[in-house]
Scaffold this motif. Structure first.
Motif, PDB file in Angstrom:
ATOM      1  N   GLY A   9      40.742  -4.061  -2.045  1.00  0.00           N
ATOM      2  CA  GLY A   9      41.671  -5.164  -2.288  1.00  0.00           C
ATOM      3  C   GLY A   9      41.993  -5.959  -1.032  1.00  0.00           C
ATOM      4  O   GLY A   9      42.001  -7.192  -1.053  1.00  0.00           O
ATOM      5  N   VAL A  10      42.234  -5.269   0.075  1.00  0.00           N
ATOM      6  CA  VAL A  10      42.553  -5.955   1.328  1.00  0.00           C
ATOM      7  C   VAL A  10      41.354  -6.751   1.821  1.00  0.00           C
ATOM      8  O   VAL A  10      41.489  -7.906   2.254  1.00  0.00           O
ATOM      9  CB  VAL A  10      43.024  -4.936   2.395  1.00  0.00           C
ATOM     10  CG1 VAL A  10      43.009  -5.531   3.782  1.00  0.00           C
ATOM     11  CG2 VAL A  10      44.406  -4.428   2.054  1.00  0.00           C
ATOM     12  N   ALA A  11      40.175  -6.158   1.744  1.00  0.00           N
ATOM     13  CA  ALA A  11      38.971  -6.860   2.201  1.00  0.00           C
ATOM     14  C   ALA A  11      38.702  -8.099   1.344  1.00  0.00           C
ATOM     15  O   ALA A  11      38.420  -9.185   1.875  1.00  0.00           O
ATOM     16  CB  ALA A  11      37.773  -5.924   2.174  1.00  0.00           C
ATOM     17  N   VAL A  12      38.816  -7.969   0.032  1.00  0.00           N
ATOM     18  CA  VAL A  12      38.550  -9.105  -0.859  1.00  0.00           C
ATOM     19  C   VAL A  12      39.610 -10.192  -0.678  1.00  0.00           C
ATOM     20  O   VAL A  12      39.287 -11.389  -0.634  1.00  0.00           O
ATOM     21  CB  VAL A  12      38.478  -8.629  -2.329  1.00  0.00           C
ATOM     22  CG1 VAL A  12      38.511  -9.785  -3.299  1.00  0.00           C
ATOM     23  CG2 VAL A  12      37.228  -7.794  -2.544  1.00  0.00           C
ATOM     24  N   LEU A  13      40.875  -9.803  -0.557  1.00  0.00           N
ATOM     25  CA  LEU A  13      41.947 -10.791  -0.384  1.00  0.00           C
ATOM     26  C   LEU A  13      41.764 -11.583   0.907  1.00  0.00           C
ATOM     27  O   LEU A  13      41.866 -12.810   0.912  1.00  0.00           O
ATOM     28  CB  LEU A  13      43.312 -10.102  -0.389  1.00  0.00           C
ATOM     29  CG  LEU A  13      44.509 -11.017  -0.125  1.00  0.00           C
ATOM     30  CD1 LEU A  13      44.688 -11.997  -1.278  1.00  0.00           C
ATOM     31  CD2 LEU A  13      45.763 -10.187   0.078  1.00  0.00           C
ATOM     32  N   ASN A  14      41.491 -10.895   2.015  1.00  0.00           N
ATOM     33  CA  ASN A  14      41.303 -11.607   3.279  1.00  0.00           C
ATOM     34  C   ASN A  14      40.042 -12.458   3.267  1.00  0.00           C
ATOM     35  O   ASN A  14      40.011 -13.532   3.865  1.00  0.00           O
ATOM     36  CB  ASN A  14      41.289 -10.631   4.452  1.00  0.00           C
ATOM     37  CG  ASN A  14      42.673 -10.248   4.881  1.00  0.00           C
ATOM     38  OD1 ASN A  14      43.515 -11.102   5.102  1.00  0.00           O
ATOM     39  ND2 ASN A  14      42.914  -8.966   4.990  1.00  0.00           N
ATOM     40  N   TRP A  15      38.996 -11.984   2.610  1.00  0.00           N
ATOM     41  CA  TRP A  15      37.779 -12.796   2.490  1.00  0.00           C
ATOM     42  C   TRP A  15      38.077 -14.070   1.693  1.00  0.00           C
ATOM     43  O   TRP A  15      37.655 -15.159   2.069  1.00  0.00           O
ATOM     44  CB  TRP A  15      36.671 -11.989   1.828  1.00  0.00           C
ATOM     45  CG  TRP A  15      35.331 -12.645   1.997  1.00  0.00           C
ATOM     46  CD1 TRP A  15      34.764 -13.593   1.195  1.00  0.00           C
ATOM     47  CD2 TRP A  15      34.423 -12.432   3.067  1.00  0.00           C
ATOM     48  NE1 TRP A  15      33.555 -13.963   1.685  1.00  0.00           N
ATOM     49  CE2 TRP A  15      33.318 -13.270   2.838  1.00  0.00           C
ATOM     50  CE3 TRP A  15      34.428 -11.606   4.189  1.00  0.00           C
ATOM     51  CZ2 TRP A  15      32.222 -13.304   3.696  1.00  0.00           C
ATOM     52  CZ3 TRP A  15      33.338 -11.641   5.031  1.00  0.00           C
ATOM     53  CH2 TRP A  15      32.261 -12.484   4.785  1.00  0.00           C
ATOM     54  N   PHE A  16      38.807 -13.910   0.600  1.00  0.00           N
ATOM     55  CA  PHE A  16      39.181 -15.072  -0.222  1.00  0.00           C
ATOM     56  C   PHE A  16      40.034 -16.054   0.580  1.00  0.00           C
ATOM     57  O   PHE A  16      39.825 -17.268   0.515  1.00  0.00           O
ATOM     58  CB  PHE A  16      39.932 -14.604  -1.476  1.00  0.00           C
ATOM     59  CG  PHE A  16      40.497 -15.723  -2.295  1.00  0.00           C
ATOM     60  CD1 PHE A  16      39.662 -16.534  -3.054  1.00  0.00           C
ATOM     61  CD2 PHE A  16      41.858 -15.985  -2.288  1.00  0.00           C
ATOM     62  CE1 PHE A  16      40.185 -17.574  -3.807  1.00  0.00           C
ATOM     63  CE2 PHE A  16      42.382 -17.020  -3.038  1.00  0.00           C
ATOM     64  CZ  PHE A  16      41.547 -17.826  -3.792  1.00  0.00           C
TER      65      PHE A  16
END
Length: 158
Positions: free
Chosen positions: A20-27
């Motif tokens: 979740g953290v990786a996807v949110l920051n990527w987004f």
């Protein structure tokens, strides 16, 4: 016992949080890149790349913490050394994130951070090593000169 299920739940939550953290920051990095807007004169491309790198770093951090919890669940042994330090740091990070989410996001996010914090602390506390009994000899049964400690003979009754 409650130790292994808690370790499994902590591992699953930390792995989900890592993703979740990786996807949110990527987004967020993609959004900043597409907006092409500057924040106080900062380069938009630099902000985009730093958000993506930060997401990958924190995602890997939570994934390694989840791996430690998974190893605890599989082995049914307490985390030791660097793994214990990682889990303690994950608890501290969740406490700080909980404080930020209370003000910035709201109470549901705060409660989720506190749930993960409580589970990590529960994992650390349930696998805590038991204290040495009070009547045990200090030094592991050895006297100061290294010879074994002997107890006095038991009294005999006439």
């Amino acid at each position: 016992m409650i130790r292994r299920p808690v370790a499994w739940v902590v591992a699953a939550m930390l792995f989900c949080e890592a993703i979740g953290v990786a996807v949110l920051n990527w987004f967020l990095g993609v959004v900043v890149d597409r907006q092409d807007m500057s924040l106080a004169g900062l380069d938009p491309h630099m902000m985009s790349v730093s958000s993506k790198i930060g997401g990958i770093v924190f995602g890997l951090y939570f994934a390694v913490c989840g791996l430690v919890a998974l190893l605890v669940a599989l082995r049914d042994r307490p985390p030791a050394g660097f793994g214990r330090v990682l889990l303690i740091s994950a608890a501290v990070v969740h406490g700080v994130l909980g404080a930020f989410t209370w003000g910035l996001v709201g109470w549901p996010a705060f409660l989720s951070m506190m749930l993960v914090l409580a589970l990590v602390v529960l994992l650390l506390m349930t696998y805590d090593r038991p204290a040495e009994p009070a009547d045990a000899a200090p030094g592991g049964g050895k006297s100061g000169d290294g010879s074994p400690v002997t107890s006095p003979p038991a009294p005999t009754t006439p």
